[in-house]
Every structure is written in structure tokens, then in C-alpha cells.
Design an enzyme around this catalytic site. Structure first.
Site, PDB file in Angstrom:
ATOM      1  N   TRP A  99      -5.378  -8.965  -3.129  1.00  0.00           N
ATOM      2  CA  TRP A  99      -5.810  -9.331  -1.776  1.00  0.00           C
ATOM      3  C   TRP A  99      -6.905 -10.408  -1.835  1.00  0.00           C
ATOM      4  CZ3 TRP A  99      -8.490  -5.270   1.888  1.00  0.00           C
ATOM      5  CH2 TRP A  99      -8.515  -5.780   3.193  1.00  0.00           C
ATOM      6  N   HIS A 156     -11.362  -9.387 -15.113  1.00  0.00           N
ATOM      7  CA  HIS A 156     -11.658  -7.961 -14.930  1.00  0.00           C
ATOM      8  C   HIS A 156     -12.855  -7.549 -15.796  1.00  0.00           C
ATOM      9  CE1 HIS A 156      -8.369  -7.096 -12.318  1.00  0.00           C
ATOM     10  NE2 HIS A 156      -7.415  -7.193 -13.207  1.00  0.00           N
ATOM     11  N   SER A 186      -4.130   4.411  -7.262  1.00  0.00           N
ATOM     12  CA  SER A 186      -3.374   3.156  -7.237  1.00  0.00           C
ATOM     13  C   SER A 186      -2.837   2.834  -8.634  1.00  0.00           C
ATOM     14  CB  SER A 186      -4.292   2.035  -6.733  1.00  0.00           C
ATOM     15  OG  SER A 186      -3.593   0.841  -6.629  1.00  0.00           O
TER      16      SER A 186
HETATM   17  P1  PAP Z   1      -4.722  -5.650  -9.882  1.00  0.00           P
HETATM   18  O1  PAP Z   1      -6.177  -5.456 -10.211  1.00  0.00           O
HETATM   19  O2  PAP Z   1      -3.797  -5.106 -10.913  1.00  0.00           O
HETATM   20  O3  PAP Z   1      -4.387  -7.055  -9.500  1.00  0.00           O
HETATM   21  P2  PAP Z   1      -5.146  -4.820  -7.180  1.00  0.00           P
HETATM   22  O4  PAP Z   1      -4.579  -5.893  -6.368  1.00  0.00           O
HETATM   23  O5  PAP Z   1      -6.617  -4.796  -7.373  1.00  0.00           O
HETATM   24  O6  PAP Z   1      -4.420  -4.769  -8.594  1.00  0.00           O
HETATM   25  O7  PAP Z   1      -4.770  -3.411  -6.582  1.00  0.00           O
HETATM   26  C1  PAP Z   1      -3.567  -3.132  -5.943  1.00  0.00           C
HETATM   27  C2  PAP Z   1      -3.923  -2.371  -4.703  1.00  0.00           C
HETATM   28  O8  PAP Z   1      -4.279  -3.295  -3.666  1.00  0.00           O
HETATM   29  C3  PAP Z   1      -2.768  -1.557  -4.171  1.00  0.00           C
HETATM   30  O9  PAP Z   1      -3.370  -0.415  -3.571  1.00  0.00           O
HETATM   31  P3  PAP Z   1      -2.584   0.957  -3.345  1.00  0.00           P
HETATM   32  O10 PAP Z   1      -1.890   1.291  -4.611  1.00  0.00           O
HETATM   33  O11 PAP Z   1      -3.657   1.961  -2.994  1.00  0.00           O
HETATM   34  O12 PAP Z   1      -1.670   0.713  -2.209  1.00  0.00           O
HETATM   35  C4  PAP Z   1      -2.184  -2.502  -3.145  1.00  0.00           C
HETATM   36  O13 PAP Z   1      -1.361  -1.856  -2.195  1.00  0.00           O
HETATM   37  C5  PAP Z   1      -3.430  -3.076  -2.537  1.00  0.00           C
HETATM   38  N1  PAP Z   1      -3.217  -4.370  -1.852  1.00  0.00           N
HETATM   39  C6  PAP Z   1      -2.480  -5.419  -2.298  1.00  0.00           C
HETATM   40  N2  PAP Z   1      -2.520  -6.412  -1.413  1.00  0.00           N
HETATM   41  C7  PAP Z   1      -3.273  -5.994  -0.374  1.00  0.00           C
HETATM   42  C8  PAP Z   1      -3.659  -6.573   0.871  1.00  0.00           C
HETATM   43  N3  PAP Z   1      -3.260  -7.775   1.219  1.00  0.00           N
HETATM   44  N4  PAP Z   1      -4.440  -5.850   1.691  1.00  0.00           N
HETATM   45  C9  PAP Z   1      -4.840  -4.612   1.348  1.00  0.00           C
HETATM   46  N5  PAP Z   1      -4.507  -3.999   0.188  1.00  0.00           N
HETATM   47  C10 PAP Z   1      -3.726  -4.684  -0.665  1.00  0.00           C
END
Ligand code: PAP
Length: 337
Positions: A99, A156, A186
Site C-alpha cells: 500500500w 525491510h 497476514s
Molecule cells: P509485504 O511486506 O510482503 O510487501 P505488505 O504489503 O506489507 O506485504 O502486507 C500485505 C498486507 O497489506 C495484506 O494484509 P492482510 O493479509 O491482513 O489482508 C494486504 O491485504 C494489505 N494491503 C495490500 N494492499 C493494501 C491497500 N491498498 N490498502 C490496505 N491494505 C492493503
């Protein structure tokens, strides 16, 4: 090249994927100079890891990391040169990285791209903003060097392991954190998607226990958040400390704060035209999740595992932990308060 070695400014950022594709000739041999040191570091003491990748985890200066990320980290500490205009997104995995990548990229890319035909509609946010440790680990250091200014990059790493060139220069860091209980949930689902099912995983209780003890990639999470929080108090102009749950509640407020911090605040005209709301909408969970690229695309990874773009979009809510942790062990959940 500018005199400080940074590639001059462009009006809007180009997705990193495009830069990578046009600069493949810059890929170097994977760095091996720290392998001897890595081999001496403590190995994970737990037998079952959430991921069954080939890469063992090592403890380096109080932080657990996969060997490949550690290789990238040490190379990055030695060789990375920041530019004053650089913007780094730092986060613990699963705290809102995808995000935030989208928000930062869209905030910078708001002048020359119609929001209807934005690169984010055809690129996953991870294809727009590089993940530094992995790029270093896979020999792509020089590709990071040709990203035009202002470069946006993601790490990270905890604050304590950032290269001096980042901590000592005037570049900016956006840090996003999230309720650790939701981070665990998550990651639990993300790991299942990658491994192909819960039967390939440790149990949720074991998974939870690993996080609880700090035995997870980039863990312990507490030190990670604390390191950036302390530094953001000391140097608020250097680190913007954001919380996932707060952004969910008031996205427009934080989109403005982000743009201001990044040195490109919204003008009155933009605000009157509703540009902030449009960017928030473009980067919203629903909009991003529904783009074809995020339904069907894949990301290459350093571990040779298949990560689908869809796996970065699950629920996108605050408090899903209540569906997992309280019902299993309320005693553990209360430790987080
Ligand atoms: P990463 O560190 O591996 O890139 P990251 O993007 O930090 O992962 O985490 C993914 C989480 O962000 C997911 O949460 P959840 O499993 O609780 O659903 C994902 O759904 C959420 N996420 C991704 N994009 C968005 C967005 N645009 N708005 C809000 N939450 C989001």
C-alpha cells in the site's frame, strides 16, 4: 549524471520494472564477499520454519534474516550510496508495504500520468518500487544507481542495520508499522499461498510462537518498530512514522502528510480538484486488488519461489487477529498491550 553521482530528476517516477528491463546489462555476479562471515553466524535454533525455503535463517546483530537477504544487506551496507533526494520506504514485512509503495509512487507520479492510465493499473506496486536487500543480493546494485531522482526504494531492514549512507545523509525515510498481531495473521496466510496450503506449514500456534520469540524474518518485530520510532522522535524531518490502522481510518489526512513530508505537497488547486482523494482511491485496497495485473501476475523472487501479485491483497483490514488469536490463546494476545 549529476555531480553527486545521482541520476538527474525526472518529472515522474518510472516503474522499477521498466528500468530493470532496459538495464539488464548492468546485472553483476551475486555478491559473495561476506559468505565466510555469514557461515559463522548462529543458525536458526528452531527446526520448523514457516517457510520451507532452502535458505536457512541467521542471526546478525540481533536480527534474524534469511541468508540471501543477509548477503544483500551486507553488500548494501558496504556499497550503497544514497542521494539527498532519495525516499526510502521502510517496513516490517506485512505491515503495509504494498500500500505504501503505491501511495509514495502515486504521490510522485501525479503530474504526468492521468490517474486513469496510471502505471499502477498495469504494475503491481512491488514492480514500481524495488526491494533493496534482494536487488543487492541478486547483483542488481548498479540498476538501483540508474533510477532517476527522486529514487523510491524499499527496505525491510531495522534502523540499526541501515547503511550509514542512509542514516547519515539528508534523504528521507517513510516508516509504516502495523499491529503485530495482524502482521502475524497476514504472514500466516501469505506463507500458505506461497507454500500451497496450510498442510505445508507449521501450526498457527507454532507460527505465532516464533513471532512472539522474535524468531522470524527481520525479527524481533518489537525492536524493528522501536528503532524507527525512537529515531523519528529524534529527527522528525528525517523519518515519517506512520501506522497502517491510522491510514485506514483517515487516508486523505495521511496522503497529505505523506506528500508534505516527501517535499511535494498538494497545491490548493490540486486539493480543490480532488487530486488527493483520487490518489487515495487509486491506491485503495479494492482498486489495486481489482486490476488484472494484481489478479493474474507474478513477481520473480530471490528464492525461486512463485509469488503471485494477488497474494499481496487479502483482506486489507485492521483487527483480523481477533478471528485467530483470541480464540486460540487470549493470554498470549494480551501480552501485546
Ligand atoms: P509485504 O511486506 O510482503 O510487501 P505488505 O504489503 O506489507 O506485504 O502486507 C500485505 C498486507 O497489506 C495484506 O494484509 P492482510 O493479509 O491482513 O489482508 C494486504 O491485504 C494489505 N494491503 C495490500 N494492499 C493494501 C491497500 N491498498 N490498502 C490496505 N491494505 C492493503
Amino acid at each position: 549524471m549529476a555531480s553527486n553521482g545521482c541520476v538527474p530528476h525526472v518529472d515522474f517516477p518510472i516503474p522499477y520494472k521498466t528500468i530493470q528491463e532496459t538495464n539488464n546489462h548492468l546485472i553483476e555476479k551475486r555478491p559473495e564477499e561476506h559468505d565466510a562471515l555469514i557461515a559463522t553466524l548462529p543458525l536458526e535454533p528452531f527446526l520448523e520454519r514457516p517457510f520451507s525455503f532452502d535458505q536457512p535463517y541467521r542471526l546478525y546483530k540481533g536480527v534474524w534474516m534469511s541468508e540471501i537477504n543477509l548477503r544483500g544487506t551486507l553488500a548494501m551496507q558496504q556499497r550503497f550510496k544514497s542521494c539527498p533526494t532519495d525516499i526510502f520506504l521502510a517496513s516490517f514485512p506485512k505491515s503495509g508495504t504494498t500500500w505504501s509503495k503505491a501511495m509514495i509512487f502515486a504521490t510522485l507520479a501525479r503530474t504526468n500520468n492521468s490517474l486513469n492510465q496510471h502505471p499502477l493499473s498495469t504494475h503491481n506496486p512491488h514492480q514500481c518500487v524495488p526491494y533493496m536487500e534482494v536487488e543487492f543480493a541478486t547483483g542488481k546494485r548498479q540498476i538501483l544507481e540508474v533510477i532517476p531522482s527522486p529514487r523510491v526504494m524499499n527496505t525491510h531492514l531495522p534502523y540499526s542495520l541501515l547503511p550509514d549512507s542512509i542514516t547519515e545523509s539528508s534523504c528521507r525515510i517513510v516508516y509504516v508499522w502495523r499491529d503485530p498481531k495482524d502482521v502475524i495473521v497476514s504472514m500466516w496466510y501469505f506463507a500458505q499461498k506461497i507454500l500451497g496450503g496450510a498442510d505445508k506449514m507449521v501450526t498457527f500456534d507454532q507460527f505465532y510462537e516464533h513471532y512472539y520469540q522474535g524468531l522470524n524474518s527481520y525479527g524481533p518485530i518489537w525492536n524493528h518498530v522501536l528503532g524507527y520510532w525512537e529515531e523519528s522522535k529524534r529527527r522528525p524531518e528525517k523519518i515519517l512514522f506512520l501506522k497502517y490502522e491510522h491510514i485506514l481510518q483517515e487516508p486523505v489526512k495521511y496522503a497529505k502528510q505523506l506528500a508534505h513530508f516527501m517535499g511535494c505537497p498538494y497545491s490548493e488547486t490540486e486539493e480543490n480538484q480532488g487530486v488527493v482523494e483520487q490518489i487515495v482511491e487509486l491506491c485503495s485496497f479494492k482498486t489495486l486488488k481489482d486490476f488484472d495485473v494484481n489478479k493474474y501476475g507474478n513477481l520473480p523472487t530471490s528464492d525461486n519461489i512463485n509469488v503471485t501479485n494477488a497474494s499481496f491483497f487479502r483482506k486489507g483490514e485492521a483487527g483480523d487477529w481477533k478471528n485467530h488469536i483470541d480464540s486460540r490463546d487470549g493470554r498470549k494476545a494480551r501480552h501485546y498491550y
